[in-house]
Design an enzyme around this catalytic site. Structure first.
Site, PDB file in Angstrom:
ATOM      1  N   GLU A  32      -0.271 -12.572  -1.285  1.00 59.55           N
ATOM      2  CA  GLU A  32      -1.689 -12.720  -1.574  1.00 59.55           C
ATOM      3  C   GLU A  32      -1.937 -14.009  -2.349  1.00 59.55           C
ATOM      4  O   GLU A  32      -1.117 -14.430  -3.155  1.00 59.55           O
ATOM      5  CB  GLU A  32      -2.192 -11.522  -2.382  1.00 59.55           C
ATOM      6  CG  GLU A  32      -2.113 -10.204  -1.629  1.00 59.55           C
ATOM      7  CD  GLU A  32      -2.649  -9.031  -2.450  1.00 59.55           C
ATOM      8  OE1 GLU A  32      -3.291  -9.272  -3.503  1.00 59.55           O
ATOM      9  OE2 GLU A  32      -2.428  -7.880  -2.041  1.00 59.55           O
ATOM     10  N   GLU A  38      -9.241  -9.723   4.070  1.00 60.86           N
ATOM     11  CA  GLU A  38      -9.645  -8.361   3.702  1.00 60.86           C
ATOM     12  C   GLU A  38     -10.988  -8.349   2.980  1.00 60.86           C
ATOM     13  O   GLU A  38     -11.285  -9.226   2.165  1.00 60.86           O
ATOM     14  CB  GLU A  38      -8.581  -7.713   2.801  1.00 60.86           C
ATOM     15  CG  GLU A  38      -8.919  -6.286   2.409  1.00 60.86           C
ATOM     16  CD  GLU A  38      -7.779  -5.545   1.735  1.00 60.86           C
ATOM     17  OE1 GLU A  38      -7.991  -4.375   1.348  1.00 60.86           O
ATOM     18  OE2 GLU A  38      -6.682  -6.124   1.593  1.00 60.86           O
ATOM     19  N   SER A  45       0.828  -1.215   0.000  1.00 65.09           N
ATOM     20  CA  SER A  45       0.000   0.000   0.000  1.00 65.09           C
ATOM     21  C   SER A  45       0.853   1.253   0.000  1.00 65.09           C
ATOM     22  O   SER A  45       0.363   2.341  -0.328  1.00 65.09           O
ATOM     23  CB  SER A  45      -0.927   0.008   1.221  1.00 65.09           C
ATOM     24  OG  SER A  45      -0.200  -0.230   2.424  1.00 65.09           O
ATOM     25  N   LYS A  63       4.616 -11.455   3.527  1.00 65.91           N
ATOM     26  CA  LYS A  63       3.183 -11.659   3.286  1.00 65.91           C
ATOM     27  C   LYS A  63       2.958 -11.754   1.793  1.00 65.91           C
ATOM     28  O   LYS A  63       3.558 -10.986   1.024  1.00 65.91           O
ATOM     29  CB  LYS A  63       2.341 -10.522   3.867  1.00 65.91           C
ATOM     30  CG  LYS A  63       0.826 -10.739   3.651  1.00 65.91           C
ATOM     31  CD  LYS A  63      -0.004  -9.742   4.448  1.00 65.91           C
ATOM     32  CE  LYS A  63      -0.078  -8.382   3.812  1.00 65.91           C
ATOM     33  NZ  LYS A  63      -0.812  -8.387   2.505  1.00 65.91           N
ATOM     34  N   ASP A  90       5.216  -7.172   2.669  1.00 60.47           N
ATOM     35  CA  ASP A  90       4.555  -7.682   1.467  1.00 60.47           C
ATOM     36  C   ASP A  90       5.565  -8.019   0.378  1.00 60.47           C
ATOM     37  O   ASP A  90       6.491  -7.237   0.111  1.00 60.47           O
ATOM     38  CB  ASP A  90       3.601  -6.621   0.897  1.00 60.47           C
ATOM     39  CG  ASP A  90       2.228  -6.662   1.525  1.00 60.47           C
ATOM     40  OD1 ASP A  90       1.911  -7.637   2.222  1.00 60.47           O
ATOM     41  OD2 ASP A  90       1.460  -5.694   1.317  1.00 60.47           O
TER      42      ASP A  90
END
EC number: 2.1.2.11
Length: 273
Positions: free
Chosen positions: A120, A187, A50, A118, A88
Site C-alpha cells: 500500500e 480501493e 485481510s 502487493k 500482501d
C-alpha cells in the site's frame, strides 16, 4: 524451504498486457482448498492481509505478521496451478526503508513461490517500489482507501470526494506506475475518479469499490460467498449465502448425533464376511 512454482501460471507480463483488454478477475484466497476451488476461474489469487480479519478475527489488518502471510501464501501456491499468486506485505514490514521492504519481499517470495508482492502507498512509496522492481521483485501497488492507514485516517473512508483528494489519488497511481508496479489495486474511490484514473494510468487498475470501467475487479472471497459476518460493504455483491448453508448443515449434524442417527452402520468399520 521454498515452494516450487508450477509451470503454466499466468505471468506478471501477461497481466500487465491486459491493460484495456478483457477484465482481470481476482479473488482472495488464504488456504489450499479455497485456492483450488477458485484457481480455474480467476487470473489472480490475492493472499490479502485481510486474512487477519477474515481468518483470525482481528478488528483490523494491523496485527498480521510476515510469518502469517508466508504460511498462507505457501498454502495457496500449493493449492493452485494456474492463477498468479500475489501476496500482501503486512503493516510494519516495508515502510521503514527500501532495504527493509526488499529483505521481507525477497523472503516472502523465496519461501512461498508466489508471483508478486502487493504493498500500500502512493507517491511516498515510489522509491521503494523502484528499488524492489530493479532487484527483480514484481510489485502490485495499492492506492485510494488503504486499510493499513486506518490508525491515521480514523477508519475507512472513500477517497476522491474532493478535487484535492481526487488529484492526490491520481498522482499516487501515476507515481506507483512510473516506479515500476505492474498493476495497481484501487480501493474505495468515487466512480468517476476511478474511471478517469483507469484511462490515464498505463498499467492495469484493479477496482474494489471503484468502477466497472477498471481493468479488473477484486473482492474478498468470504464477502462474495456470504461467509464473513452480517456486515456487507456497499461494493460487495454476494453470489452465495454460504453462512446459511454451513449453519443448516451443522444443525442437521447436531440433530443426527443427539438422536443417534449418525453414524449409521454404513459409516462404521465392520468385519468382512
Amino acid at each position: 524451504m521454498s515452494s516450487v512454482v508450477r509451470s503454466g501460471r499466468i505471468s506478471v507480463p501477461a497481466l500487465r498486457a491486459r491493460k484495456g483488454g478483457t477484465p482481470i478477475v481476482a479473488l482472495t484466497a488464504y488456504t489450499a482448498p479455497m485456492a483450488g476451488h477458485l484457481d480455474p476461474h480467476v487470473d489472480v489469487l490475492l493472499v490479502g492481509d485481510s486474512l487477519g480479519m477474515v481468518i483470525y478475527g482481528f478488528e483490523t489488518t494491523l496485527p498480521v505478521t510476515l510469518e502469517m502471510m508466508i504460511a498462507h501464501a505457501a498454502a495457496v501456491v500449493r493449492g493452485s496451478s494456474r492463477a498468479c499468486v500475489v501476496v500482501d506485505l503486512p503493516w510494519g514490514t516495508y515502510r521503514e526503508s527500501p532495504e527493509q521492504a526488499y529483505r521481507n519481499a525477497a523472503r516472502l517470495l523465496a519461501e512461498t513461490g508466489a508471483g508478486a508482492v502487493k504493498l500500500e502507498g502512493g507517491q511516498e512509496m515510489a522509491e521503494t517500489i523502484a528499488f524492489l522492481t530493479a532487484r527483480g521483485i514484481p510489485v502490485c501497488g495499492h492506492v485510494g482507501l488503504m486499510p493499513q492507514d486506518t490508525l491515521m485516517e480514523g477508519g475507512y473512508r472513500a477517497t476522491g470526494r474532493t478535487e484535492d483528494s481526487a488529484a492526490r489519488v491520481l498522482a499516487d497511481a501515476m507515481a506507483v506506475a512510473e516506479a515500476g508496479a505492474f498493476m495497481i489495486v484501487l480501493e474505495g474511490t468515487l466512480e468517476p475518479v476511478a474511471a478517469g484514473m483507469t484511462r490515464s494510468v498505463a498499467v492495469p487498475i484493479i477496482g474494489i469499490g471503484a468502477s466497472p470501467h477498471c481493468d479488473g475487479q477484486v473482492l474478498v472471497t468470504d464477502d462474495m460467498l456470504g461467509l464473513y459476518g452480517s456486515f456487507q460493504p456497499r461494493f460487495v455483491k454476494r453470489y452465495a449465502e454460504l453462512a446459511l448453508t454451513v449453519a443448516e448443515a451443522a444443525a442437521c449434524y447436531a440433530e443426527d448425533v443427539r438422536t443417534r442417527r449418525f453414524p449409521a452402520m454404513e459409516h462404521c468399520y465392520t468385519l468382512s464376511r
